[in-house]
Design a protein around this motif. Sequence first.
Motif, PDB file in Angstrom:
ATOM      1  N   PRO A   1     -14.711  82.128 118.629  1.00  0.00           N
ATOM      2  CA  PRO A   1     -15.915  81.846 119.425  1.00  0.00           C
ATOM      3  C   PRO A   1     -16.770  83.079 119.710  1.00  0.00           C
ATOM      4  O   PRO A   1     -17.975  82.952 119.950  1.00  0.00           O
ATOM      5  N   LEU A   2     -16.169  84.265 119.692  1.00  0.00           N
ATOM      6  CA  LEU A   2     -16.939  85.485 119.978  1.00  0.00           C
ATOM      7  C   LEU A   2     -17.870  85.855 118.836  1.00  0.00           C
ATOM      8  O   LEU A   2     -18.823  86.619 119.023  1.00  0.00           O
TER       9      LEU A   2
ATOM     10  N   LEU B   1     -16.112  95.228 117.301  1.00  0.00           N
ATOM     11  CA  LEU B   1     -14.690  94.946 117.210  1.00  0.00           C
ATOM     12  C   LEU B   1     -14.404  93.645 117.968  1.00  0.00           C
ATOM     13  O   LEU B   1     -14.743  93.515 119.147  1.00  0.00           O
ATOM     14  N   ILE B   2     -13.820  92.679 117.281  1.00  0.00           N
ATOM     15  CA  ILE B   2     -13.493  91.380 117.887  1.00  0.00           C
ATOM     16  C   ILE B   2     -11.993  91.175 117.706  1.00  0.00           C
ATOM     17  O   ILE B   2     -11.514  90.935 116.595  1.00  0.00           O
ATOM     18  N   SER B   3     -11.247  91.289 118.802  1.00  0.00           N
ATOM     19  CA  SER B   3      -9.800  91.430 118.708  1.00  0.00           C
ATOM     20  C   SER B   3      -9.057  90.453 119.604  1.00  0.00           C
ATOM     21  O   SER B   3      -9.500  90.134 120.709  1.00  0.00           O
ATOM     22  N   ARG B   4      -7.885  90.018 119.130  1.00  0.00           N
ATOM     23  CA  ARG B   4      -6.986  89.206 119.946  1.00  0.00           C
ATOM     24  C   ARG B   4      -6.142  90.066 120.881  1.00  0.00           C
ATOM     25  O   ARG B   4      -5.379  89.528 121.680  1.00  0.00           O
ATOM     26  N   ASN B   5      -6.248  91.388 120.771  1.00  0.00           N
ATOM     27  CA  ASN B   5      -5.539  92.269 121.696  1.00  0.00           C
ATOM     28  C   ASN B   5      -6.072  92.106 123.122  1.00  0.00           C
ATOM     29  O   ASN B   5      -7.170  91.567 123.333  1.00  0.00           O
ATOM     30  N   SER B   6      -5.338  92.644 124.064  1.00  0.00           N
ATOM     31  CA  SER B   6      -5.777  92.626 125.461  1.00  0.00           C
ATOM     32  C   SER B   6      -6.699  93.816 125.723  1.00  0.00           C
ATOM     33  O   SER B   6      -6.689  94.797 124.967  1.00  0.00           O
TER      34      SER B   6
ATOM     35  N   ILE C   1     -15.443  92.641 113.132  1.00  0.00           N
ATOM     36  CA  ILE C   1     -14.177  92.903 112.444  1.00  0.00           C
ATOM     37  C   ILE C   1     -13.044  92.926 113.452  1.00  0.00           C
ATOM     38  O   ILE C   1     -13.193  93.422 114.577  1.00  0.00           O
ATOM     39  N   SER C   2     -11.909  92.362 113.066  1.00  0.00           N
ATOM     40  CA  SER C   2     -10.744  92.365 113.945  1.00  0.00           C
ATOM     41  C   SER C   2     -10.045  93.718 113.880  1.00  0.00           C
ATOM     42  O   SER C   2     -10.231  94.495 112.935  1.00  0.00           O
ATOM     43  N   THR C   3      -9.225  93.987 114.881  1.00  0.00           N
ATOM     44  CA  THR C   3      -8.490  95.255 114.911  1.00  0.00           C
ATOM     45  C   THR C   3      -7.584  95.379 113.698  1.00  0.00           C
ATOM     46  O   THR C   3      -7.484  96.444 113.085  1.00  0.00           O
TER      47      THR C   3
ATOM     48  N   PHE D   1     -12.066  91.760 123.601  1.00  0.00           N
ATOM     49  CA  PHE D   1     -10.610  91.715 123.531  1.00  0.00           C
ATOM     50  C   PHE D   1     -10.160  90.539 124.388  1.00  0.00           C
ATOM     51  O   PHE D   1     -10.428  90.501 125.595  1.00  0.00           O
ATOM     52  N   VAL D   2      -9.468  89.558 123.772  1.00  0.00           N
ATOM     53  CA  VAL D   2      -9.309  88.253 124.415  1.00  0.00           C
ATOM     54  C   VAL D   2      -7.854  87.896 124.715  1.00  0.00           C
ATOM     55  O   VAL D   2      -7.545  86.735 124.988  1.00  0.00           O
ATOM     56  N   SER D   3      -6.945  88.862 124.676  1.00  0.00           N
ATOM     57  CA  SER D   3      -5.552  88.671 125.117  1.00  0.00           C
ATOM     58  C   SER D   3      -4.873  87.465 124.474  1.00  0.00           C
ATOM     59  O   SER D   3      -4.303  86.612 125.139  1.00  0.00           O
TER      60      SER D   3
END
Length: 309
Positions: free
Chosen positions: A111-112, A75-80, A12-14, A103-105
């Motif tokens: 892909p995660l 948690l799979i997030s585009r946050n840093s 789930i994303s943040t 967290f992939v900035s």
Amino acid sequence: MPEVTGPLIVGISTRALFDLREEHSVFEEQGVEAYAALQREREQVVLPKGTGFDVVDRLLGLNPAEGPPLVQVVLISRNSPDLSLRAFHSIAEYGLGIKHGSFVSGRPAGPLVQAWSVDLFLSNEEGDVRMAADAGTAAARLHPPPERAALAPEDEVRIAFDGDAVLFDAASDEIYKAHGLDAFLAHERANAHVPMNRGPFGHFLRKLAAVRGQVMRDDGSSRVRLALVTARNAPAHERVVLTFREWGTPFDEAHFVGHHIKAPFVEAFGAHIFFDDQEKHVLGARGVAPAGHVPGPHAPDELIVPAAK
């Protein structure tokens, strides 16, 4: 079918777990630096609950006090990584059993999903959801949370699904689109005893059904309650029931609603989340339950209702 092994894994994303609409508007209007500054300023402020919070909380609540977990959430997030502190602080404050994350900035998070072997991916980000779905993972884009939460026993989770192009593949839908209602009904009658192929949520349903069977109550009911809410009606209903029987995935409720609006049935069921591949059904249901759009073959303005009036 091969035996289901291992826990059910939900990614789930943040923004799907927490309500970050205010922070996201800062990101869109003022940019990443203003967004990062706001998140650091609020680092110790607990995030409000988002669309996916309740269903994740209830799924984690199925885990036994001791022994291997039935459900894991990542948690799979585009946050840093720097901004992950607020998310994990909020997770700890709510008592959620989430210990892992990526967290992939700002990079795509899709892909995660494969790296974590996720069975269900929930996100607000269209691109990440489509990337996960294209790779074969059950995935849905969540809409904003409803104003009121479903009333249900605290130890129970209720999940509602559409059928065609969600649990089942889109083959029957394509017959309806190409040849019309009469051809669709004739095909379903002729193939009533031929199980349908699994759709994008078929593997997730198998693992969810395995969890369902491990959390049975003494009265024979399960703490996982499943409902089908489909535009099919008789005589196309028979193939659905026999498919579930063949799959060994029992449903607690089935609503063959035809041209009726789905939202009242989702609300009556008390769904903690509802999945549909047609945007109009998701938009209709999101006011009464958390709702997720499953990427599928239908255009957003196209409504497929394979049922006679």
